[in-house]
Design a protein around this motif. Sequence first.
Motif, PDB file in Angstrom:
ATOM      1  N   ARG A 198       0.817  -1.200   0.000  1.00 19.99           N
ATOM      2  CA  ARG A 198       0.000   0.000   0.000  1.00 19.99           C
ATOM      3  C   ARG A 198       0.859   1.263   0.000  1.00 19.99           C
ATOM      4  N   ARG A 199       2.102   1.124   0.518  1.00 26.16           N
ATOM      5  CA  ARG A 199       2.968   2.300   0.586  1.00 26.16           C
ATOM      6  C   ARG A 199       4.209   2.144  -0.282  1.00 26.16           C
ATOM      7  N   GLU A 200       5.124   1.266   0.082  1.00 22.09           N
ATOM      8  CA  GLU A 200       6.359   1.148  -0.690  1.00 22.09           C
ATOM      9  C   GLU A 200       6.974  -0.228  -0.546  1.00 22.09           C
ATOM     10  N   VAL A 201       7.899  -0.522  -1.468  1.00 20.72           N
ATOM     11  CA  VAL A 201       8.647  -1.775  -1.464  1.00 20.72           C
ATOM     12  C   VAL A 201      10.110  -1.437  -1.168  1.00 20.72           C
ATOM     13  N   LEU A 202      10.677  -2.098  -0.178  1.00 20.71           N
ATOM     14  CA  LEU A 202      12.079  -1.869   0.189  1.00 20.71           C
ATOM     15  C   LEU A 202      12.889  -3.101  -0.179  1.00 20.71           C
ATOM     16  N   LEU A 203      13.951  -2.892  -0.935  1.00 22.26           N
ATOM     17  CA  LEU A 203      14.816  -3.996  -1.362  1.00 22.26           C
ATOM     18  C   LEU A 203      16.102  -3.963  -0.552  1.00 22.26           C
ATOM     19  N   SER A 204      16.373  -5.035   0.172  1.00 19.35           N
ATOM     20  CA  SER A 204      17.582  -5.114   0.997  1.00 19.35           C
ATOM     21  C   SER A 204      18.103  -6.545   0.942  1.00 19.35           C
ATOM     22  N   ALA A 205      18.723  -6.896  -0.185  1.00 20.30           N
ATOM     23  CA  ALA A 205      19.172  -8.271  -0.401  1.00 20.30           C
ATOM     24  C   ALA A 205      20.686  -8.385  -0.530  1.00 20.30           C
ATOM     25  N   GLY A 206      21.410  -7.341  -0.125  1.00 19.51           N
ATOM     26  CA  GLY A 206      22.863  -7.411  -0.158  1.00 19.51           C
ATOM     27  C   GLY A 206      23.458  -6.898  -1.461  1.00 19.51           C
ATOM     28  N   ALA A 207      24.785  -6.788  -1.460  1.00 18.41           N
ATOM     29  CA  ALA A 207      25.501  -6.196  -2.588  1.00 18.41           C
ATOM     30  C   ALA A 207      25.407  -7.028  -3.854  1.00 18.41           C
ATOM     31  N   MET A 208      25.154  -8.334  -3.718  1.00 20.80           N
ATOM     32  CA  MET A 208      25.076  -9.204  -4.889  1.00 20.80           C
ATOM     33  C   MET A 208      23.642  -9.410  -5.360  1.00 20.80           C
ATOM     34  N   GLN A 209      22.760  -9.706  -4.425  1.00 29.29           N
ATOM     35  CA  GLN A 209      21.411 -10.082  -4.835  1.00 29.29           C
ATOM     36  C   GLN A 209      20.456  -8.911  -5.017  1.00 29.29           C
ATOM     37  N   SER A 210      20.756  -7.759  -4.436  1.00 30.49           N
ATOM     38  CA  SER A 210      19.915  -6.591  -4.708  1.00 30.49           C
ATOM     39  C   SER A 210      19.962  -6.216  -6.186  1.00 30.49           C
ATOM     40  N   PRO A 211      21.149  -6.076  -6.793  1.00 35.00           N
ATOM     41  CA  PRO A 211      21.172  -5.783  -8.234  1.00 35.00           C
ATOM     42  C   PRO A 211      20.608  -6.925  -9.072  1.00 35.00           C
ATOM     43  N   GLN A 212      20.783  -8.164  -8.607  1.00 32.85           N
ATOM     44  CA  GLN A 212      20.217  -9.301  -9.344  1.00 32.85           C
ATOM     45  C   GLN A 212      18.693  -9.203  -9.399  1.00 32.85           C
ATOM     46  N   ILE A 213      18.085  -8.892  -8.249  1.00 34.26           N
ATOM     47  CA  ILE A 213      16.631  -8.770  -8.195  1.00 34.26           C
ATOM     48  C   ILE A 213      16.153  -7.590  -9.031  1.00 34.26           C
ATOM     49  N   LEU A 214      16.911  -6.494  -9.015  1.00 32.69           N
ATOM     50  CA  LEU A 214      16.550  -5.346  -9.846  1.00 32.69           C
ATOM     51  C   LEU A 214      16.519  -5.739 -11.316  1.00 32.69           C
ATOM     52  N   MET A 215      17.530  -6.486 -11.753  1.00 30.01           N
ATOM     53  CA  MET A 215      17.577  -6.892 -13.152  1.00 30.01           C
ATOM     54  C   MET A 215      16.446  -7.859 -13.488  1.00 30.01           C
ATOM     55  N   LEU A 216      16.158  -8.795 -12.589  1.00 29.15           N
ATOM     56  CA  LEU A 216      15.050  -9.715 -12.816  1.00 29.15           C
ATOM     57  C   LEU A 216      13.716  -8.971 -12.889  1.00 29.15           C
ATOM     58  N   SER A 217      13.695  -7.787 -12.286  1.00 29.97           N
ATOM     59  CA  SER A 217      12.480  -6.971 -12.265  1.00 29.97           C
ATOM     60  C   SER A 217      12.396  -6.028 -13.461  1.00 29.97           C
ATOM     61  N   GLY A 218      13.446  -6.029 -14.293  1.00 31.61           N
ATOM     62  CA  GLY A 218      13.424  -5.175 -15.474  1.00 31.61           C
ATOM     63  C   GLY A 218      14.125  -3.853 -15.296  1.00 31.61           C
ATOM     64  N   VAL A 219      14.921  -3.731 -14.236  1.00 33.54           N
ATOM     65  CA  VAL A 219      15.667  -2.498 -13.980  1.00 33.54           C
ATOM     66  C   VAL A 219      17.149  -2.777 -14.187  1.00 33.54           C
ATOM     67  N   GLY A 220      17.736  -2.146 -15.186  1.00 34.16           N
ATOM     68  CA  GLY A 220      19.143  -2.384 -15.494  1.00 34.16           C
ATOM     69  C   GLY A 220      19.459  -1.954 -16.910  1.00 34.16           C
ATOM     70  N   ASP A 221      20.604  -2.387 -17.406  1.00 30.43           N
ATOM     71  CA  ASP A 221      20.996  -2.065 -18.775  1.00 30.43           C
ATOM     72  C   ASP A 221      20.071  -2.789 -19.750  1.00 30.43           C
ATOM     73  N   GLN A 222      19.416  -2.045 -20.617  1.00 27.85           N
ATOM     74  CA  GLN A 222      18.397  -2.629 -21.491  1.00 27.85           C
ATOM     75  C   GLN A 222      18.969  -3.695 -22.428  1.00 27.85           C
ATOM     76  N   GLN A 223      20.216  -3.544 -22.855  1.00 29.29           N
ATOM     77  CA  GLN A 223      20.817  -4.547 -23.729  1.00 29.29           C
ATOM     78  C   GLN A 223      21.030  -5.865 -22.983  1.00 29.29           C
ATOM     79  N   GLU A 224      21.503  -5.782 -21.745  1.00 24.63           N
ATOM     80  CA  GLU A 224      21.702  -6.996 -20.966  1.00 24.63           C
ATOM     81  C   GLU A 224      20.370  -7.662 -20.646  1.00 24.63           C
ATOM     82  N   LEU A 225      19.367  -6.859 -20.305  1.00 17.95           N
ATOM     83  CA  LEU A 225      18.049  -7.415 -19.999  1.00 17.95           C
ATOM     84  C   LEU A 225      17.462  -8.112 -21.223  1.00 17.95           C
ATOM     85  N   ALA A 226      17.642  -7.488 -22.391  1.00 14.66           N
ATOM     86  CA  ALA A 226      17.114  -8.071 -23.622  1.00 14.66           C
ATOM     87  C   ALA A 226      17.773  -9.414 -23.929  1.00 14.66           C
TER      88      ALA A 226
END
Length: 269
Positions: A198-226
């Motif tokens: 209802r308010r916000e989503v907080l991501l706190s999965a560490g230095a390795m898995q936070s960026p991994q989850i971001l990419m799995l969610s569609g946030v990252g370099d568009q060429q790599e995601l594609a």
Amino acid sequence: CVLAGRLSENPQVSVCLLEAGGAGEGWKVEVPCAAVISIPTKINNWAFETVPQKGLNGRKGYQPRGKCLGGSSAINAMVYIRGHRQDYDDWAALGNTVIDLRSDNPLQQKYIAAAKEQGYRILDDFNGEEQEGLGVYQVTHINGERCSSARAYLFPHRDRKNLTVETHAQTQRILIENGVAVGVEYKQGGQLKQIFARREVLLSAGAMQSPQILMLSGVGDQQELAQHGIEVKQHLPGVVKFKAPLAYLFQVQLIYLNKLGVIVKNAVV
């Protein structure tokens, strides 16, 4: 764990914490020396490996990461130490705003006395002004047991009605609609589930898995995601584009015969 504990202090806020691993309790976590069981294995540990490294003659680097409530604070060496003041001064110079645990026993005192006798600088506080020298580390213990971030900040508040903790719930992706994070998709008990905020989503999965989850969610370099068939939600090239060195842990084969005739193998260094 820290965020869940602090945010749920407000009874008007409903908090749900998702943890991919287990509860982070029991002797394998609480007994300090049990770290030698978890660090080289997959007990409460993701036990990541790198791709073969050229600088290591093709060997893979090993990186233990906590997989339970408390994260890596549930399996690490429990040393409580801040960064050197020069690091903070450098951050401040770049325009950033920069804002005691103790133990005591006879063996420690003998160690300190021997070091002092040999002329080494003795430190009373490794988190003080000077960090070069010998002394006794401050550690994340409570009553002789490991005090993980979960034990310190989450476990005392598990009875709060506005706090829900889901373990063995591995995040698959953040649900994003019109550029806004609205929920989380996770897998638990073999089922794919979704939870909405209802308010916000907080991501706190560490230095390795936070960026991994971001990419799995569609946030990252568009060429790599594609390349991986992931729908682009936000082109953000900086995700996982860090080149900071990782702290590798290596397991070496050692055979040592002590005075009692005990052979120790596969020591972790």
